[in-house]
Design a protein around this motif. Structure first.
Motif, PDB file in Angstrom:
ATOM      1  N   LEU A 198     -51.309-102.719  18.346  1.00  9.32           N
ATOM      2  CA  LEU A 198     -52.014-101.586  18.955  1.00  9.32           C
ATOM      3  C   LEU A 198     -53.182-101.116  18.096  1.00  9.32           C
ATOM      4  CD1 LEU A 198     -48.985 -99.482  20.259  1.00  9.32           C
ATOM      5  CD2 LEU A 198     -50.217-101.335  21.397  1.00  9.32           C
ATOM      6  N   CYS A 199     -53.050-101.226  16.764  1.00  5.28           N
ATOM      7  CA  CYS A 199     -54.097-100.688  15.894  1.00  5.28           C
ATOM      8  C   CYS A 199     -54.410-101.585  14.697  1.00  5.28           C
ATOM      9  CB  CYS A 199     -53.710 -99.292  15.403  1.00  5.28           C
ATOM     10  SG  CYS A 199     -52.506 -99.319  14.066  1.00  5.28           S
ATOM     11  N   ASN A 200     -53.764-102.760  14.610  1.00  2.00           N
ATOM     12  CA  ASN A 200     -53.929-103.684  13.475  1.00  2.00           C
ATOM     13  C   ASN A 200     -53.385-103.153  12.154  1.00  2.00           C
ATOM     14  OD1 ASN A 200     -55.065-105.918  14.766  1.00  2.00           O
ATOM     15  ND2 ASN A 200     -57.082-104.934  14.792  1.00  2.00           N
ATOM     16  N   GLY A 201     -52.660-102.043  12.203  1.00  2.00           N
ATOM     17  CA  GLY A 201     -52.088-101.485  10.980  1.00  2.00           C
ATOM     18  C   GLY A 201     -50.891-102.276  10.496  1.00  2.00           C
ATOM     19  N   PRO A 202     -50.505-102.056   9.240  1.00  2.46           N
ATOM     20  CA  PRO A 202     -49.320-102.726   8.707  1.00  2.46           C
ATOM     21  C   PRO A 202     -48.024-102.070   9.200  1.00  2.46           C
ATOM     22  CG  PRO A 202     -50.389-101.410   6.999  1.00  2.46           C
ATOM     23  CD  PRO A 202     -51.181-101.207   8.253  1.00  2.46           C
ATOM     24  N   ILE A 203     -47.029-102.918   9.454  1.00  2.00           N
ATOM     25  CA  ILE A 203     -45.715-102.421   9.888  1.00  2.00           C
ATOM     26  C   ILE A 203     -44.765-102.483   8.696  1.00  2.00           C
ATOM     27  CG2 ILE A 203     -43.732-102.871  11.395  1.00  2.00           C
ATOM     28  CD1 ILE A 203     -45.834-104.257  13.304  1.00  2.00           C
ATOM     29  N   ILE A 204     -44.046-101.398   8.475  1.00  2.00           N
ATOM     30  CA  ILE A 204     -43.024-101.415   7.431  1.00  2.00           C
ATOM     31  C   ILE A 204     -41.665-101.097   8.055  1.00  2.00           C
ATOM     32  CG2 ILE A 204     -44.561-100.791   5.525  1.00  2.00           C
ATOM     33  CD1 ILE A 204     -43.255 -97.915   5.797  1.00  2.00           C
ATOM     34  N   LYS A 205     -40.629-101.569   7.360  1.00  2.00           N
ATOM     35  CA  LYS A 205     -39.264-101.297   7.811  1.00  2.00           C
ATOM     36  C   LYS A 205     -38.786-100.040   7.094  1.00  2.00           C
ATOM     37  CE  LYS A 205     -34.796-103.564   8.266  1.00  2.00           C
ATOM     38  NZ  LYS A 205     -34.070-104.828   8.186  1.00  2.00           N
ATOM     39  N   ILE A 206     -38.594 -98.946   7.870  1.00  2.46           N
ATOM     40  CA  ILE A 206     -38.143 -97.701   7.238  1.00  2.46           C
ATOM     41  C   ILE A 206     -36.642 -97.494   7.376  1.00  2.46           C
ATOM     42  CG2 ILE A 206     -40.374 -96.517   7.326  1.00  2.46           C
ATOM     43  CD1 ILE A 206     -39.418 -95.038   9.807  1.00  2.46           C
ATOM     44  N   ASN A 207     -36.022 -98.153   8.374  1.00  2.00           N
ATOM     45  CA  ASN A 207     -34.558 -98.191   8.431  1.00  2.00           C
ATOM     46  C   ASN A 207     -34.166 -99.358   9.317  1.00  2.00           C
ATOM     47  OD1 ASN A 207     -34.314 -97.311  11.238  1.00  2.00           O
ATOM     48  ND2 ASN A 207     -34.936 -95.302  10.499  1.00  2.00           N
ATOM     49  N   SER A 208     -32.871 -99.583   9.493  1.00  2.00           N
ATOM     50  CA  SER A 208     -32.449-100.804  10.192  1.00  2.00           C
ATOM     51  C   SER A 208     -32.201-100.590  11.676  1.00  2.00           C
ATOM     52  CB  SER A 208     -31.210-101.377   9.519  1.00  2.00           C
ATOM     53  OG  SER A 208     -30.205-100.388   9.499  1.00  2.00           O
ATOM     54  N   THR A 209     -32.555 -99.403  12.218  1.00  2.00           N
ATOM     55  CA  THR A 209     -32.420 -99.228  13.666  1.00  2.00           C
ATOM     56  C   THR A 209     -33.586 -99.925  14.364  1.00  2.00           C
ATOM     57  OG1 THR A 209     -33.783 -97.248  13.907  1.00  2.00           O
ATOM     58  CG2 THR A 209     -31.504 -96.917  13.195  1.00  2.00           C
ATOM     59  N   GLN A 210     -33.499 -99.995  15.715  1.00  2.00           N
ATOM     60  CA  GLN A 210     -34.582-100.655  16.452  1.00  2.00           C
ATOM     61  C   GLN A 210     -35.889 -99.859  16.336  1.00  2.00           C
ATOM     62  OE1 GLN A 210     -34.981-100.558  20.615  1.00  2.00           O
ATOM     63  NE2 GLN A 210     -33.383 -99.039  20.977  1.00  2.00           N
ATOM     64  N   PHE A 211     -35.822 -98.572  15.972  1.00  2.00           N
ATOM     65  CA  PHE A 211     -37.037 -97.777  15.819  1.00  2.00           C
ATOM     66  C   PHE A 211     -37.577 -97.834  14.394  1.00  2.00           C
ATOM     67  CE2 PHE A 211     -34.352 -95.713  19.046  1.00  2.00           C
ATOM     68  CZ  PHE A 211     -35.160 -95.935  20.151  1.00  2.00           C
ATOM     69  N   GLY A 212     -36.864 -98.527  13.510  1.00  2.00           N
ATOM     70  CA  GLY A 212     -37.178 -98.483  12.087  1.00  2.00           C
ATOM     71  C   GLY A 212     -38.365 -99.321  11.661  1.00  2.00           C
ATOM     72  N   GLN A 213     -38.880-100.159  12.556  1.00  2.00           N
ATOM     73  CA  GLN A 213     -40.048-100.982  12.223  1.00  2.00           C
ATOM     74  C   GLN A 213     -41.292-100.245  12.702  1.00  2.00           C
ATOM     75  OE1 GLN A 213     -40.051-104.008  10.676  1.00  2.00           O
ATOM     76  NE2 GLN A 213     -37.975-104.797  10.890  1.00  2.00           N
ATOM     77  N   ARG A 214     -41.865 -99.460  11.804  1.00  2.00           N
ATOM     78  CA  ARG A 214     -42.950 -98.542  12.166  1.00  2.00           C
ATOM     79  C   ARG A 214     -44.291 -98.996  11.629  1.00  2.00           C
ATOM     80  NH1 ARG A 214     -42.490 -93.206  14.757  1.00  2.00           N
ATOM     81  NH2 ARG A 214     -40.271 -93.068  15.208  1.00  2.00           N
TER      82      ARG A 214
END
Ligand SMILES: [Zn+2]
Length: 229
Positions: free
Chosen positions: A9-25
């Motif tokens: 959506l914006c070419n930004g980097p994705i980080i894993k903040i937790n292990s839920t399905q929403f955690g890849q932000r």
């Protein structure tokens, strides 16, 4: 900090903040896999020539990662929020109120209508689908996400009665939203695969598409795509 992917959506980097399905932000736009799967669905539809840059787009929210993506991509974007204390069509803090069960838009207004985790909260979702069908142009698409259970049949959890009261058929399930807080909105149902039949019953040709992308950290995320043929 471990960079796990790149946001479509914006070419930004994705980080894993937790292990839920929403955690890849996404660090930049805060997108979740749900938003990025919608972005992949839009790219698919665009690839078929059905979503040009001057397309008339209606999104049922006024904030968030997917809204921000749409507002950059599409000049001809309408958006709204649902407020239970504002008449549909009227504005609150600069944002139009719409109830998807009785939209104030004219027939055949949009090329695409989109929403994220909205329809499970609509008391009469079939009425909502009928309204979206009405405001779409022929050849237009409804592209959206809802929580989908791994079942064939949708389970009705609650019913809005004519006197305005709510009858709970199952223990109430609430989802968070930005306006009503973290436990603010009742889920009237848990959808199963027959969401496709509900859409087809009002005239759409619908399907559930599953998206996977290692690069964008999307893993088996479902997007419902309904075509007004
Ligand atoms: Zn992003």
């Amino acid at each position: 900090m471990f960079i796990s992917g790149k946001c479509n959506l914006c070419n930004g980097p994705i980080i894993k903040i937790n292990s839920t399905q929403f955690g890849q932000r996404c660090i930049f736009c805060r997108s979740t896999p749900i938003h990025r799967a919608l972005g992949l669905a839009f790219a698919d539809i665009r690839g078929r020539g059905a979503l040009p840059a001057d397309a008339a787009v209606y999104e049922m929210s006024s904030r968030g990662a997917f809204f921000n993506y749409l507002s950059k991509q599409y000049k001809n974007l309408q958006y709204s929020e649902y407020y239970d204390d504002v008449e549909p069509g009227a504005y609150k803090a600069g944002v139009q109120c719409q109830d998807v069960q009785r939209l104030t838009f004219g027939d055949a207004s949009f090329d695409v209508v989109t929403s994220t985790e909205v329809f499970e909260h609509v008391p009469d979702d079939i009425k909502g689908y009928r309204e979206v069908y009405r405001v779409l142009k022929p050849g237009g698409h409804l592209v959206f996400t809802v929580p989908l259970a791994d079942t064939d049949k949708t389970v009705e959890r609650a019913v809005l009665k004519e006197d305005g009261s709510i009858e709970h058929l199952l223990p109430p399930e609430y989802h968070g939203d930005r306006i009503r807080g973290s436990n603010g909105v009742l889920a009237f149902r848990t959808y199963g695969a027959d969401i496709v039949d509900r859409l087809n019953s009002v005239g759409f040709s619908a399907s559930i598409e599953r998206y996977n992308s290692r690069k964008e950290r999307v893993s088996n995320n479902a997007v419902v795509i309904a075509l007004k043929g």
